[in-house]
Design a protein around this motif. Structure first.
Motif, PDB file in Angstrom:
ATOM      1  N   ARG A   4      -3.516   8.448  -0.720  1.00  0.00           N
ATOM      2  CA  ARG A   4      -2.155   7.930  -0.858  1.00  0.00           C
ATOM      3  C   ARG A   4      -2.196   6.537  -1.483  1.00  0.00           C
ATOM      4  NH1 ARG A   4       2.409   9.919   1.432  1.00  0.00           N
ATOM      5  NH2 ARG A   4       4.244   8.572   1.510  1.00  0.00           N
ATOM      6  N   PRO A   5      -1.495   6.336  -2.613  1.00  0.00           N
ATOM      7  CA  PRO A   5      -1.529   5.031  -3.277  1.00  0.00           C
ATOM      8  C   PRO A   5      -0.653   4.013  -2.552  1.00  0.00           C
ATOM      9  CG  PRO A   5       0.036   6.449  -4.381  1.00  0.00           C
ATOM     10  CD  PRO A   5      -0.636   7.301  -3.322  1.00  0.00           C
ATOM     11  N   GLU A   6      -1.005   2.745  -2.708  1.00  0.00           N
ATOM     12  CA  GLU A   6      -0.151   1.687  -2.198  1.00  0.00           C
ATOM     13  C   GLU A   6       0.737   1.222  -3.343  1.00  0.00           C
ATOM     14  OE1 GLU A   6      -2.478  -1.259  -0.073  1.00  0.00           O
ATOM     15  OE2 GLU A   6      -2.309   0.056   1.684  1.00  0.00           O
ATOM     16  N   LEU A   7       2.037   1.314  -3.158  1.00  0.00           N
ATOM     17  CA  LEU A   7       3.004   1.026  -4.206  1.00  0.00           C
ATOM     18  C   LEU A   7       3.601  -0.361  -4.038  1.00  0.00           C
ATOM     19  CD1 LEU A   7       4.881   4.452  -4.439  1.00  0.00           C
ATOM     20  CD2 LEU A   7       2.772   3.726  -5.578  1.00  0.00           C
ATOM     21  N   LEU A   8       3.809  -1.012  -5.165  1.00  0.00           N
ATOM     22  CA  LEU A   8       4.359  -2.368  -5.201  1.00  0.00           C
ATOM     23  C   LEU A   8       5.694  -2.348  -5.938  1.00  0.00           C
ATOM     24  CD1 LEU A   8       2.389  -5.609  -6.031  1.00  0.00           C
ATOM     25  CD2 LEU A   8       4.575  -5.163  -7.123  1.00  0.00           C
ATOM     26  N   ALA A   9       6.725  -2.799  -5.285  1.00  0.00           N
ATOM     27  CA  ALA A   9       8.053  -2.873  -5.908  1.00  0.00           C
ATOM     28  C   ALA A   9       8.126  -4.133  -6.763  1.00  0.00           C
ATOM     29  CB  ALA A   9       9.146  -2.890  -4.845  1.00  0.00           C
ATOM     30  N   ASP A  30      19.649 -11.295  -0.703  1.00  0.00           N
ATOM     31  CA  ASP A  30      18.804 -12.205   0.055  1.00  0.00           C
ATOM     32  C   ASP A  30      17.363 -11.700   0.127  1.00  0.00           C
ATOM     33  OD1 ASP A  30      18.698 -14.559   2.070  1.00  0.00           O
ATOM     34  OD2 ASP A  30      17.782 -12.889   3.160  1.00  0.00           O
ATOM     35  N   PHE A  31      16.429 -12.643   0.114  1.00  0.00           N
ATOM     36  CA  PHE A  31      15.005 -12.304   0.138  1.00  0.00           C
ATOM     37  C   PHE A  31      14.655 -11.418   1.328  1.00  0.00           C
ATOM     38  CE2 PHE A  31      10.712 -13.399   1.670  1.00  0.00           C
ATOM     39  CZ  PHE A  31       9.960 -12.955   0.589  1.00  0.00           C
ATOM     40  N   ARG A  32      15.105 -11.778   2.508  1.00  0.00           N
ATOM     41  CA  ARG A  32      14.788 -10.988   3.702  1.00  0.00           C
ATOM     42  C   ARG A  32      15.303  -9.557   3.568  1.00  0.00           C
ATOM     43  NH1 ARG A  32      13.770 -12.572   8.970  1.00  0.00           N
ATOM     44  NH2 ARG A  32      14.465 -14.696   8.506  1.00  0.00           N
ATOM     45  N   ASP A  33      16.493  -9.397   3.010  1.00  0.00           N
ATOM     46  CA  ASP A  33      17.074  -8.061   2.862  1.00  0.00           C
ATOM     47  C   ASP A  33      16.275  -7.209   1.874  1.00  0.00           C
ATOM     48  OD1 ASP A  33      19.053  -8.754   4.643  1.00  0.00           O
ATOM     49  OD2 ASP A  33      20.489  -9.333   3.085  1.00  0.00           O
ATOM     50  N   ARG A  34      15.783  -7.833   0.806  1.00  0.00           N
ATOM     51  CA  ARG A  34      14.970  -7.089  -0.161  1.00  0.00           C
ATOM     52  C   ARG A  34      13.633  -6.665   0.446  1.00  0.00           C
ATOM     53  NH1 ARG A  34      14.101 -10.939  -4.569  1.00  0.00           N
ATOM     54  NH2 ARG A  34      15.385 -12.409  -3.418  1.00  0.00           N
ATOM     55  N   VAL A  35      13.016  -7.578   1.178  1.00  0.00           N
ATOM     56  CA  VAL A  35      11.742  -7.251   1.823  1.00  0.00           C
ATOM     57  C   VAL A  35      11.936  -6.104   2.807  1.00  0.00           C
ATOM     58  CG1 VAL A  35       9.908  -8.101   3.327  1.00  0.00           C
ATOM     59  CG2 VAL A  35      10.839  -9.588   1.549  1.00  0.00           C
ATOM     60  N   SER A  36      12.982  -6.187   3.595  1.00  0.00           N
ATOM     61  CA  SER A  36      13.262  -5.159   4.595  1.00  0.00           C
ATOM     62  C   SER A  36      13.509  -3.803   3.941  1.00  0.00           C
ATOM     63  CB  SER A  36      14.472  -5.567   5.431  1.00  0.00           C
ATOM     64  OG  SER A  36      14.794  -4.581   6.378  1.00  0.00           O
ATOM     65  N   ALA A  37      14.303  -3.796   2.864  1.00  0.00           N
ATOM     66  CA  ALA A  37      14.604  -2.535   2.174  1.00  0.00           C
ATOM     67  C   ALA A  37      13.349  -1.949   1.535  1.00  0.00           C
ATOM     68  CB  ALA A  37      15.683  -2.770   1.120  1.00  0.00           C
ATOM     69  N   ALA A  38      12.530  -2.796   0.930  1.00  0.00           N
ATOM     70  CA  ALA A  38      11.302  -2.323   0.296  1.00  0.00           C
ATOM     71  C   ALA A  38      10.370  -1.705   1.329  1.00  0.00           C
ATOM     72  CB  ALA A  38      10.617  -3.465  -0.440  1.00  0.00           C
ATOM     73  N   ALA A  39      10.240  -2.361   2.476  1.00  0.00           N
ATOM     74  CA  ALA A  39       9.367  -1.849   3.524  1.00  0.00           C
ATOM     75  C   ALA A  39       9.867  -0.525   4.079  1.00  0.00           C
ATOM     76  CB  ALA A  39       9.243  -2.889   4.641  1.00  0.00           C
ATOM     77  N   ARG A  40      11.175  -0.416   4.303  1.00  0.00           N
ATOM     78  CA  ARG A  40      11.728   0.832   4.830  1.00  0.00           C
ATOM     79  C   ARG A  40      11.533   1.981   3.849  1.00  0.00           C
ATOM     80  NH1 ARG A  40      15.738  -2.574   6.906  1.00  0.00           N
ATOM     81  NH2 ARG A  40      17.101  -2.231   5.125  1.00  0.00           N
ATOM     82  N   ALA A  41      11.557   1.676   2.564  1.00  0.00           N
ATOM     83  CA  ALA A  41      11.365   2.722   1.558  1.00  0.00           C
ATOM     84  C   ALA A  41       9.918   3.192   1.493  1.00  0.00           C
ATOM     85  CB  ALA A  41      11.798   2.210   0.188  1.00  0.00           C
ATOM     86  N   GLY A  42       8.991   2.366   1.991  1.00  0.00           N
ATOM     87  CA  GLY A  42       7.587   2.757   1.988  1.00  0.00           C
ATOM     88  C   GLY A  42       6.675   1.881   1.146  1.00  0.00           C
ATOM     89  N   SER A 269      18.254   1.917  -4.319  1.00  0.00           N
ATOM     90  CA  SER A 269      17.344   1.596  -5.427  1.00  0.00           C
ATOM     91  C   SER A 269      15.887   1.557  -4.960  1.00  0.00           C
ATOM     92  CB  SER A 269      17.728   0.265  -6.073  1.00  0.00           C
ATOM     93  OG  SER A 269      17.612  -0.813  -5.173  1.00  0.00           O
ATOM     94  N   THR A 270      15.634   0.995  -3.788  1.00  0.00           N
ATOM     95  CA  THR A 270      14.256   0.950  -3.293  1.00  0.00           C
ATOM     96  C   THR A 270      13.751   2.343  -2.936  1.00  0.00           C
ATOM     97  OG1 THR A 270      15.119   0.398  -1.089  1.00  0.00           O
ATOM     98  CG2 THR A 270      14.303  -1.415  -2.441  1.00  0.00           C
ATOM     99  N   ARG A 271      14.593   3.141  -2.318  1.00  0.00           N
ATOM    100  CA  ARG A 271      14.179   4.492  -1.939  1.00  0.00           C
ATOM    101  C   ARG A 271      13.879   5.342  -3.161  1.00  0.00           C
ATOM    102  NH1 ARG A 271      16.941   8.849  -2.088  1.00  0.00           N
ATOM    103  NH2 ARG A 271      18.942   7.745  -2.174  1.00  0.00           N
ATOM    104  N   ARG A 272      14.773   5.302  -4.146  1.00  0.00           N
ATOM    105  CA  ARG A 272      14.560   6.108  -5.351  1.00  0.00           C
ATOM    106  C   ARG A 272      13.342   5.633  -6.120  1.00  0.00           C
ATOM    107  NH1 ARG A 272      19.743   6.794  -8.963  1.00  0.00           N
ATOM    108  NH2 ARG A 272      18.162   7.952 -10.137  1.00  0.00           N
TER     109      ARG A 272
END
Length: 286
Positions: A4-9, A30-42, A269-272
Motif C-alpha cells: 500500500r503506497p503512502e499518498l501525499l496531498a 484553515d490549516f487545521r481543517d485541511r490537515v484533518s480532511a486530508a487525514a480522514r481521506a487517508g 476534494s480530499t476524498r476524491r
C-alpha cells in the motif's frame, strides 16, 4: 499484492479557492481543517505552499502546526515553492526571505523536502545554476531537509539530461529532482527514460491526469485544467507500474491544479483525490 503506497496531498490539490500566480495563493480553508480532511481521506502526507505558510503563521506557530500534523498522523511534509535562488538583485532579496521562512519551517515541521525551481525560464549559465543549487542543498542540510528541483517546461531544466547534469554537478546527498507526471507528459519524455533516471536522485514523484494534446496556453492548462487520476488521457497506471518496477518506494504526491476541483468542499476534494490516486496502484482499492 502491491504494498500500500503512502499518498501525499500536494498543496494545490486541497487548497480550495487559492489561485495560482495571484496574490491569493493562500488557502481560504484553515490549516487545521485541511490537515484533518486530508487525514480522514487517508493521506499520510501533505504539502504547504510558501504563501500559505506565511498566511497560516498569522494564526499558528510552527510548533502548533507540527502538533496538528502529528495529531492527525501526517508524516510526510512537503514545502514549496522557492524560485530566484540563482539570480541577483531584488528578486534574490525576496527569494532569500522565502528561503529562510521555508527552511526554518522545514526544521520544525520535519519536512521531507522543499520543492524549488523556476516558472519563467530565467536565463542562467549551467555552472552558476549548479553552484547555487549546491549551496541551497548545503543550507537545507543544516535544517535537516532535502531540496527537490522540479523539472518542468517553464524552466531551463526541462529535460532528464539537464536534470541529471544539475544534480550530479551539485553532488549534494540531499539534493535531487521532483518528477511530476504532468510535466513529463507535456515534455514528451518516455516513461522508460524516467525509470532509468538514477533513483538516488529522485526526491519525489507526483501523479495526475490530463489531455495528451496541449491547449494553446500551457500555463493556463497547467494551473486550471489538470485532472484527478483516471479522469484524463494519461497512462497513469502505466507510469506507476514502471516506477514501482524501477524501485521507487517514496510517498506519491497527487498534484491537481484545477479550477473545478477548487470549487468542491474540502471533504469531497480530499476524498476524491485520495481514492482516484489509490486506484492507480495494482491490486489496491479503497
Amino acid at each position: 499484492m502491491t504494498e500500500r503506497p503512502e499518498l501525499l496531498a500536494s498543496y494545490w490539490t486541497i487548497a480550495g479557492g487559492a489561485e495560482p500566480h495571484t496574490d491569493r495563493e493562500y488557502s481560504p480553508i484553515d490549516f487545521r481543517d485541511r490537515v484533518s480532511a486530508a487525514a480522514r481521506a487517508g493521506f499520510r502526507g501533505m504539502g504547504i505552499w510558501h504563501a500559505d505558510l506565511a498566511h497560516s503563521l498569522k494564526r499558528y506557530t510552527l510548533t502548533e502546526m507540527k502538533r496538528i500534523l502529528d495529531d492527525h498522523g501526517i508524516v510526510h511534509v512537503e514545502l514549496e515553492f522557492l524560485t530566484d535562488w540563482f539570480v541577483d538583485g531584488e528578486r534574490r532579496v525576496a527569494s532569500d526571505q522565502t528561503r529562510r521562512m521555508l527552511l526554518t519551517a522545514a526544521r520544525t515541521l520535519g519536512a521531507r523536502h522543499v520543492k524549488v525551481g523556476d516558472f519563467l525560464r530565467t536565463p542562467c549559465p549551467m555552472p552558476r545554476l549548479i553552484e547555487s543549487f549546491a549551496r541551497l542543498c548545503e543550507d537545507a542540510s543544516e535544517h535537516g531537509t532535502r531540496i527537490g528541483f522540479e523539472l518542468m517546461p517553464f524552466s531551463h531544466i526541462d529535460s532528464l539530461a539537464k536534470a541529471l547534469e544539475l544534480v550530479t554537478g551539485a553532488n549534494a546527498p540531499n539534493g535531487g529532482i521532483v518528477l511530476d507526471l504532468w510535466h513529463i507528459v507535456k515534455l514528451g519524455i518516455p516513461y522508460q527514460a524516467v525509470a532509468e533516471f538514477p533513483g538516488s536522485y529522485i526526491v519525489g514523484i507526483e501523479i495526475n491526469d490530463g489531455r495528451l494534446r496541449s491547449m494553446p496556453d500551457l500555463v493556463e492548462e497547467t494551473t486550471q485544467y489538470r485532472n484527478l487520476c483516471g479522469d484524463g488521457e494519461f497512462d497513469v497506471r502505466g507510469f506507476v507500474d514502471i516506477m514501482l518496477a524501477a524501485g521507487y518506494r517514496g510517498p506519491w504526491g497527487i498534484e491537481v491544479l484545477s479550477k473545478a476541483l477548487r470549487q468542491l468542499p474540502i471533504e469531497e476534494s480530499t476524498r476524491r483525490a485520495h481514492d482516484t490516486t489509490l486506484a492507480q496502484f495494482p491490486g489496491l482499492k479503497k
